[in-house]
Write a protein that holds these residues in place. Sequence first.
Motif, PDB file in Angstrom:
ATOM      1  N   CYS B  91       0.238  -0.823   0.084  1.00 46.42           N
ATOM      2  CA  CYS B  91       0.093   0.294   0.116  1.00 46.42           C
ATOM      3  C   CYS B  91       0.947   0.981   0.385  1.00 46.42           C
ATOM      4  CB  CYS B  91      -0.739   0.195   0.954  1.00 46.42           C
ATOM      5  SG  CYS B  91      -2.054   1.348   1.039  1.00 46.42           S
ATOM      6  N   ALA B  92       0.516   2.023  -0.437  1.00 48.56           N
ATOM      7  CA  ALA B  92       1.513   3.445  -0.456  1.00 48.56           C
ATOM      8  C   ALA B  92       0.014   4.537  -0.927  1.00 48.56           C
ATOM      9  CB  ALA B  92       1.758   3.713  -1.471  1.00 48.56           C
ATOM     10  N   SER B  93       0.950   5.812  -0.247  1.00 50.74           N
ATOM     11  CA  SER B  93       0.053   7.059   0.576  1.00 50.74           C
ATOM     12  C   SER B  93       0.437   8.198  -0.401  1.00 50.74           C
ATOM     13  CB  SER B  93      -0.861   7.918   1.265  1.00 50.74           C
ATOM     14  OG  SER B  93       0.467   7.602   2.486  1.00 50.74           O
ATOM     15  N   SER B  94      -0.073   9.390  -0.902  1.00 51.67           N
ATOM     16  CA  SER B  94       1.243  10.213  -1.244  1.00 51.67           C
ATOM     17  C   SER B  94       0.400  11.595  -1.216  1.00 51.67           C
ATOM     18  CB  SER B  94       1.639  10.639  -2.859  1.00 51.67           C
ATOM     19  OG  SER B  94       0.436  10.856  -3.868  1.00 51.67           O
ATOM     20  N   PRO B  95       0.290  12.974  -0.949  1.00 53.99           N
ATOM     21  CA  PRO B  95      -0.524  14.162  -1.249  1.00 53.99           C
ATOM     22  C   PRO B  95      -0.469  14.413  -2.095  1.00 53.99           C
ATOM     23  CG  PRO B  95       1.858  15.058   0.174  1.00 53.99           C
ATOM     24  CD  PRO B  95       1.924  13.492  -0.843  1.00 53.99           C
ATOM     25  N   ALA B  96      -1.805  14.623  -2.585  1.00 50.47           N
ATOM     26  CA  ALA B  96      -2.306  15.578  -4.665  1.00 50.47           C
ATOM     27  C   ALA B  96      -1.527  15.737  -5.232  1.00 50.47           C
ATOM     28  CB  ALA B  96      -3.495  15.976  -4.203  1.00 50.47           C
ATOM     29  N   ASP B  97      -1.164  15.372  -6.498  1.00 48.24           N
ATOM     30  CA  ASP B  97      -0.423  15.913  -7.876  1.00 48.24           C
ATOM     31  C   ASP B  97       1.591  15.547  -6.701  1.00 48.24           C
ATOM     32  OD1 ASP B  97      -2.727  18.190  -8.065  1.00 48.24           O
ATOM     33  OD2 ASP B  97      -2.149  16.092  -9.425  1.00 48.24           O
ATOM     34  N   ARG B  98       0.942  15.349  -5.686  1.00 44.20           N
ATOM     35  CA  ARG B  98       2.914  14.665  -5.306  1.00 44.20           C
ATOM     36  C   ARG B  98       3.366  13.217  -5.245  1.00 44.20           C
ATOM     37  NH1 ARG B  98       4.377  19.105  -2.382  1.00 44.20           N
ATOM     38  NH2 ARG B  98       5.945  18.304  -2.189  1.00 44.20           N
ATOM     39  N   VAL B  99       2.728  12.464  -6.196  1.00 45.31           N
ATOM     40  CA  VAL B  99       3.421  11.679  -6.398  1.00 45.31           C
ATOM     41  C   VAL B  99       4.695  11.395  -6.307  1.00 45.31           C
ATOM     42  CG1 VAL B  99       3.092   9.086  -7.710  1.00 45.31           C
ATOM     43  CG2 VAL B  99       1.310  10.711  -6.921  1.00 45.31           C
ATOM     44  N   ARG B 100       5.659  12.640  -7.293  1.00 45.48           N
ATOM     45  CA  ARG B 100       7.104  12.299  -8.117  1.00 45.48           C
ATOM     46  C   ARG B 100       8.035  11.934  -6.631  1.00 45.48           C
ATOM     47  NH1 ARG B 100       8.230  17.056 -12.049  1.00 45.48           N
ATOM     48  NH2 ARG B 100       7.892  18.609 -10.513  1.00 45.48           N
ATOM     49  N   GLU B 101       7.317  12.774  -5.716  1.00 38.73           N
ATOM     50  CA  GLU B 101       8.612  13.081  -4.684  1.00 38.73           C
ATOM     51  C   GLU B 101       7.841  12.758  -3.586  1.00 38.73           C
ATOM     52  OE1 GLU B 101       6.996  15.228  -5.774  1.00 38.73           O
ATOM     53  OE2 GLU B 101       6.391  17.502  -4.881  1.00 38.73           O
ATOM     54  N   LYS B 102       6.886  12.300  -3.350  1.00 36.75           N
ATOM     55  CA  LYS B 102       6.229  12.474  -2.088  1.00 36.75           C
ATOM     56  C   LYS B 102       5.247  10.882  -1.750  1.00 36.75           C
ATOM     57  CE  LYS B 102       7.035  15.708   0.473  1.00 36.75           C
ATOM     58  NZ  LYS B 102       8.477  16.315   1.294  1.00 36.75           N
ATOM     59  N   LEU B 103       5.491  10.074  -2.688  1.00 34.10           N
ATOM     60  CA  LEU B 103       4.792   8.479  -2.506  1.00 34.10           C
ATOM     61  C   LEU B 103       5.209   7.738  -1.167  1.00 34.10           C
ATOM     62  CD1 LEU B 103       2.614   6.724  -3.536  1.00 34.10           C
ATOM     63  CD2 LEU B 103       4.669   5.862  -5.030  1.00 34.10           C
ATOM     64  N   PHE B 104       4.859   7.028  -0.390  1.00 37.23           N
ATOM     65  CA  PHE B 104       6.025   6.832   0.813  1.00 37.23           C
ATOM     66  C   PHE B 104       4.326   5.573   0.633  1.00 37.23           C
ATOM     67  CE2 PHE B 104       7.825  10.129   2.341  1.00 37.23           C
ATOM     68  CZ  PHE B 104       7.046  10.773   2.056  1.00 37.23           C
ATOM     69  N   PHE B 105       5.676   4.471   0.999  1.00 37.88           N
ATOM     70  CA  PHE B 105       4.750   2.800   1.065  1.00 37.88           C
ATOM     71  C   PHE B 105       4.626   2.155   2.785  1.00 37.88           C
ATOM     72  CE2 PHE B 105       5.150   1.426  -3.261  1.00 37.88           C
ATOM     73  CZ  PHE B 105       5.663   2.135  -3.685  1.00 37.88           C
ATOM     74  N   GLY B 106       3.883   1.764   3.054  1.00 36.15           N
ATOM     75  CA  GLY B 106       4.033   0.612   3.382  1.00 36.15           C
ATOM     76  C   GLY B 106       4.767  -0.799   4.063  1.00 36.15           C
ATOM     77  N   SER B 107       5.230  -1.177   5.007  1.00 36.77           N
ATOM     78  CA  SER B 107       6.111  -2.872   4.641  1.00 36.77           C
ATOM     79  C   SER B 107       5.535  -3.954   4.218  1.00 36.77           C
ATOM     80  CB  SER B 107       6.394  -3.340   6.123  1.00 36.77           C
ATOM     81  OG  SER B 107       6.850  -1.684   6.574  1.00 36.77           O
TER      82      SER B 107
END
Lengths: 110, 114
Positions: B91-107
Amino acid sequence: GQQLNQSPQSMFIQEGEDVSMNCTSSSIFNTWLWYKQDPGEGPVLLIALYKAGELTSNGRLTAQFGITRKDSFLNISASIPSDVGIYFCAGLQGAQKLVFGQGTRLTINP
Amino acid sequence: DVKVTQSSRYLVKRTGEKVFLECVQDMDHENMFWYRQDPGLGLRLIYFSYDVKMKEKGDIPEGYSVSREKKERFSLILESASTNQTSMYLCASSPADRVREKLFFGSGTQLSVL
């Protein structure tokens, strides 16, 4: 769906060696990203590239955005044991969707 | 620190069972994603959501559905699990329109379907 072709799929090297891996696509991307996945964890962003021809470094890591915008390269200099893991390239489609490569699994012999 | 938490690290289910994989993020991100990771295939996008109750199919949605009733929670549902759904799910999350530098994944959740 589209995938990126990442190579090599695996590498076995000695500590201290340099590492090179690359990613190619039949499509153009406006952003290339490189991630690293440690064992038992999710991928973490290493380097982001936003312009064709761009060369960016992060410590011992250097990545380049290919001039054709269809490829990217990652180099690791003087590898150390904590470099072990899986490295993924990714291209951004539109604003939200990432397309990932197959990954390069790096193993280092001390 | 941003935290994306997946409810289970390992799951073993039987063919035909209904399976729920849960993901929670604590940074008020608009976007949430479900990927599956298989050796030699990398990460493939199953579904994503850019807002509460909104969902979009990714590249391999067949056999899966999702639910996003609250902003912080994104659930992946396998209606009738099959052996070819044995995989690592991220699973991953990011702020809107910030996928390229702010995508964070779970383990990740390693799911085995027997």
